[in-house]
Design a protein around this motif. Structure first.
Motif, PDB file in Angstrom:
ATOM      1  N   ALA A  93       0.829  -1.211   0.000  1.00 31.02           N
ATOM      2  CA  ALA A  93       0.000   0.000   0.000  1.00 31.02           C
ATOM      3  C   ALA A  93       0.863   1.260   0.000  1.00 31.02           C
ATOM      4  O   ALA A  93       0.519   2.263  -0.640  1.00 31.02           O
ATOM      5  CB  ALA A  93      -0.934  -0.011   1.209  1.00 31.02           C
ATOM      6  N   GLU A  94       1.992   1.210   0.710  1.00 36.84           N
ATOM      7  CA  GLU A  94       2.915   2.348   0.717  1.00 36.84           C
ATOM      8  C   GLU A  94       3.605   2.493  -0.626  1.00 36.84           C
ATOM      9  O   GLU A  94       3.773   3.614  -1.137  1.00 36.84           O
ATOM     10  CB  GLU A  94       3.968   2.151   1.810  1.00 36.84           C
ATOM     11  N   PHE A 125      -1.237   4.116  -1.831  1.00 39.74           N
ATOM     12  CA  PHE A 125      -2.677   4.021  -1.607  1.00 39.74           C
ATOM     13  C   PHE A 125      -3.035   4.735  -0.309  1.00 39.74           C
ATOM     14  O   PHE A 125      -2.368   4.567   0.710  1.00 39.74           O
ATOM     15  CB  PHE A 125      -3.120   2.556  -1.498  1.00 39.74           C
ATOM     16  N   GLU A 184      -5.621   5.382   2.894  1.00 42.21           N
ATOM     17  CA  GLU A 184      -6.569   4.588   3.685  1.00 42.21           C
ATOM     18  C   GLU A 184      -7.986   5.055   3.362  1.00 42.21           C
ATOM     19  O   GLU A 184      -8.277   6.246   3.429  1.00 42.21           O
ATOM     20  CB  GLU A 184      -6.283   4.749   5.180  1.00 42.21           C
ATOM     21  N   GLU A 237      -2.429  -8.065   1.824  1.00 38.83           N
ATOM     22  CA  GLU A 237      -1.590  -7.787   0.663  1.00 38.83           C
ATOM     23  C   GLU A 237      -1.162  -9.079  -0.022  1.00 38.83           C
ATOM     24  O   GLU A 237      -1.023  -9.116  -1.249  1.00 38.83           O
ATOM     25  CB  GLU A 237      -0.385  -6.953   1.083  1.00 38.83           C
ATOM     26  N   GLU A 272      -8.430  -6.963   4.122  1.00 42.77           N
ATOM     27  CA  GLU A 272      -7.977  -5.737   3.464  1.00 42.77           C
ATOM     28  C   GLU A 272      -7.803  -5.914   1.964  1.00 42.77           C
ATOM     29  O   GLU A 272      -7.558  -4.933   1.245  1.00 42.77           O
ATOM     30  CB  GLU A 272      -6.674  -5.261   4.105  1.00 42.77           C
ATOM     31  N   LEU A 284      -7.757  -2.881  -1.032  1.00 36.86           N
ATOM     32  CA  LEU A 284      -6.614  -2.829  -1.931  1.00 36.86           C
ATOM     33  C   LEU A 284      -7.050  -2.954  -3.389  1.00 36.86           C
ATOM     34  O   LEU A 284      -6.564  -2.223  -4.262  1.00 36.86           O
ATOM     35  CB  LEU A 284      -5.623  -3.946  -1.589  1.00 36.86           C
ATOM     36  N   SER A 331      -8.789   0.260  -4.490  1.00 30.61           N
ATOM     37  CA  SER A 331      -7.804   1.315  -4.748  1.00 30.61           C
ATOM     38  C   SER A 331      -7.066   1.066  -6.054  1.00 30.61           C
ATOM     39  O   SER A 331      -6.817   1.993  -6.832  1.00 30.61           O
ATOM     40  CB  SER A 331      -6.800   1.382  -3.592  1.00 30.61           C
ATOM     41  N   TRP A 332      -6.717  -0.188  -6.309  1.00 30.79           N
ATOM     42  CA  TRP A 332      -6.006  -0.546  -7.539  1.00 30.79           C
ATOM     43  C   TRP A 332      -6.885  -0.312  -8.775  1.00 30.79           C
ATOM     44  O   TRP A 332      -6.406   0.176  -9.797  1.00 30.79           O
ATOM     45  CB  TRP A 332      -5.564  -1.996  -7.470  1.00 30.79           C
TER      46      TRP A 332
END
Length: 352
Positions: free
Chosen positions: A118-119, A123, A125, A242, A338, A342, A345-346
């Protein structure tokens, strides 16, 4: 002089103390962790593990468990001599466990101090709204409908996974994220069937032997995705959500429709579970929209799982939650879910 002698006699304890300091440094400077451990040391260790223990023609996990049982039994028999020199005996036991924990940190544990995916992707939160779930569920249903397959191929329990295909697809995706694809990650199936499910898990990555493992009881609808998840751990992805995200992208990057279906039905089941908790009415609405065949597959997975129940549901969740939080994963067991954020966001938040 006495302290130096003790250091020589109990090197495991001293090494573990030193590695805890290194872990603090790595935790403080994750970029340094990535450069030193993620880009150099860990890939080197992957080569060593994959071309030593990875060449054994059966799961190396069996050897590791045999070693742990042997060491435990040996320590039990040594308890009767505890009264002779209790301090020495206790230090010897602590030294053994210190060696075990030190080796964990060296061969894999420092991955927890590396920047997470995510970092890397920057991305933010997010808290998903109902409309976001609508988009994800609708897309998931469309993807599942687009895949044609034969029942005997997908619902059986004897599929041999094409590990090379998973390695190729996953390696390419992770390299785009800045990971180093090294070694020749192995994946093994564990028997007897249900050996992992009895503890509430479907697969496990054992850092000391460097192999991913899946339960032999898994159906073809589940096995590819779980295998890709454990393989992601082998490449250094620590966060459970992840690892599932990488597994999902891996399966869809492959050319195998079974792998794609396995990933998508896993996602849909998680979406439905989240919706049921969030909004029962909305959950029922989408449940009515799912094609009959997909519903049958979900029911098949659920029914198949009942044959291999979790014998310690509360304990297994608590142990896993405690372990993850001790490694810096604040959400603990909740990190498995999560995957949804993810993927959203992707798919919808990432600059195209």
């Amino acid at each position: 002089m006495l302290h130096i002698q003790r250091g020589k006699r109990y090197p495991g304890i001293w090494l573990f103390a030193f590695l805890l300091v290194i872990r603090w440094v790595f935790d403080t400077f994750p970029t340094l962790t990535e450069l030193v451990y993620g880009q150099v040391l860990f890939p080197s260790l992957r080569w060593v593990l994959d071309y030593t223990l990875g060449l054994i023609p059966f799961p190396s996990l069996y050897l590791f468990l045999a070693f742990i049982v042997f060491a435990f039994v040996k320590s039990i028999f040594g308890i009767n001599r505890l009264w002779q020199n209790p301090q020495k005996k206790i230090l010897s036991i602590l030294n053994f466990w210190a060696w075990l924990l030190s080796s964990f940190l060296i061969v894999w544990g420092f991955n927890y101090q590396r920047p997470e995916i995510a970092e890397r992707l920057e991305f933010k939160e997010i808290q998903l709204r109902t409309s976001a779930y609508d988009r994800l569920v609708e897309r998931s249903i469309d993807k599942l409908e687009s895949i044609q397959y034969q029942d005997q191929e997908f619902n059986g329990v004897s599929i041999n996974l094409d590990i090379d295909e998973l390695r190729r697809a996953q390696g390419a995706f992770l390299e785009n994220l800045g990971y180093v694809k090294a070694g020749n990650v192995q994946l093994e199936t564990l028997y007897p069937n249900g050996i992992l499910s009895s503890f509430g898990i479907s697969g496990i990555y054992l850092p000391w032997v460097g192999q991913g493992n899946v339960d032999g009881c898994l159906s073809n609808l589940e096995k590819p995705f779980i295998a890709a998840h454990e393989m992601a751990h082998a490449y250094g992805v620590t966060n459970e959500g992840e690892a599932s995200f990488v597994a999902y992208m891996t399966c869809w990057a492959s050319k195998n429709d079974l792998y794609r279906y396995s990933a998508e039905i896993y996602l849909l089941r998680n979406l439905l579970f989240r919706l049921k908790i969030r909004d029962e009415k909305h959950y029922q609405y989408w449940l009515s929209k799912i094609p009959k065949k997909v519903k049958q597959d979900i029911a098949f997975i659920k029914e198949h799982r009942t044959q291999f129940p979790n014998l310690m549901p509360e304990l297994s969740v608590q142990l896993n939650n405690t372990y993850l939080q001790s490694q810096g994963i604040e959400s603990g067991s909740k990190s498995y879910g999560e995957l949804i954020e993810l993927l959203y966001s992707w798919s919808y938040e990432r600059p195209q």
